[in-house]
Motif scaffolding. Sequence first.
Motif, short mmCIF file in Angstrom:
data_model
loop_
_atom_site.label_atom_id
_atom_site.label_comp_id
_atom_site.label_asym_id
_atom_site.label_seq_id
_atom_site.Cartn_x
_atom_site.Cartn_y
_atom_site.Cartn_z
N SER A 34 -27.36 0.34 0.49
CA SER A 34 -27.79 1.14 -0.67
C SER A 34 -28.65 0.35 -1.65
CB SER A 34 -26.57 1.69 -1.41
OG SER A 34 -25.77 0.64 -1.92
N SER A 35 -28.42 -0.96 -1.74
CA SER A 35 -29.03 -1.76 -2.81
C SER A 35 -30.07 -2.72 -2.25
CB SER A 35 -27.93 -2.54 -3.54
OG SER A 35 -28.49 -3.53 -4.35
N ASP A 78 -24.08 -3.84 -1.68
CA ASP A 78 -24.08 -3.19 -0.37
C ASP A 78 -25.52 -3.10 0.15
OD1 ASP A 78 -23.93 -1.52 1.81
OD2 ASP A 78 -22.61 -0.05 0.84
N LYS A 111 -22.41 -0.87 -5.24
CA LYS A 111 -23.62 -0.13 -4.86
C LYS A 111 -24.87 -0.59 -5.60
CE LYS A 111 -21.64 2.71 -1.96
NZ LYS A 111 -21.95 2.64 -0.52
#
Length: 362
Positions: free
Chosen positions: A182-183, A179, A228
Amino acid sequence: MKRAFGVLAALLLLGGVAFALLKPVNDDPKDSGAVNVSGVIGSEKREFFDDAEVKKELAAKGLTVKVLSAGSWQMADNLDGMDFAFPASQPPADAIRASRKITETAIRPFYSPLVIMAHEGTAKALAANGLASQDPVSKVWTFKMDPYLDAVRSGRKWDQLTGDKPGELSGDIYLTTTDPTSSSSGAMYVALLSFLENGHQPVADVAGVEKTKGLLHTAITKQGALKKSTDEPFADFLSNGGGALVLAYESQAAELVVKKKAPEDLVVLYPDTTVYSDHTVVGLTENGRKLADQLNGNPRLRELAAQYGFRPQGDTNAFGQQLKSASGSFNLAPNLSAAKVKQAPIPVADMLQKLIDGATKG
């Protein structure tokens, strides 16, 4: 006289034994002279910090390090009581530095290019259809990004490829990523695609975002639900689940090769244009800055980082030396220039955030 010396030696020995018996066992870092250093790291560095040799070397320098894992773009929300943050790339580190008004030069101890993991049958099917190639001499595999972007735009499917291919390949051709909200690796994928879609130029304004966001949105949304952290799709791939083509850090594959744990049919494809992920330490306290200096300048820690597949900035030979000591197979590229891997610049943090918004929201 000899007898007197003998009695004295016996008393000293007994005294020593008594001292050893009475001395309390004390593992408290405060009493041992070491200081506790707490930080948030990307999940891809967890095993490095858990390594007993890494802990031993840091302890020898007076540092007892405790870490929590979080997505690089989530770290800014998890820094209370922390001494350092260690995201997987520079943009989230820059965002943390800006929010905390940190002016010291960023320290980037090591880096790792983004690569694509595939099984051998999949790589051969890509090569037969102009999406990949293997150098006849070095045996290094290359993934061709512009033909891949054409495949994403047109919705090309695995069953439209000609020639032999594994039976489990079906549906659209795409890279499985994390993602990007988030990452770091997911965000770096967005940065890479935007560079290619913008005529091989980094996006520097809103017009560039508008020009590229259609492709970005297609490439991200066709994956469905996104993981994530980088470790998750990588673990799925190793267990023969998840996507056929998984975007990962080279370090994740190299660690398996160095430790002789790589699957026999693993193929690491280097995108002909990729992004180098600079793992960047943000020291939030004096102790955090001490750790950053050790990670950057300590030869033993550089050697250990290379054993986990990272490329130390201060020792360009360390990564290649680790591959030499491994099996020598799996065709990793110690010299990225020799392998003709081009590096795409990453947009500045606020522009990258706009690209991520465009990729996820359309």
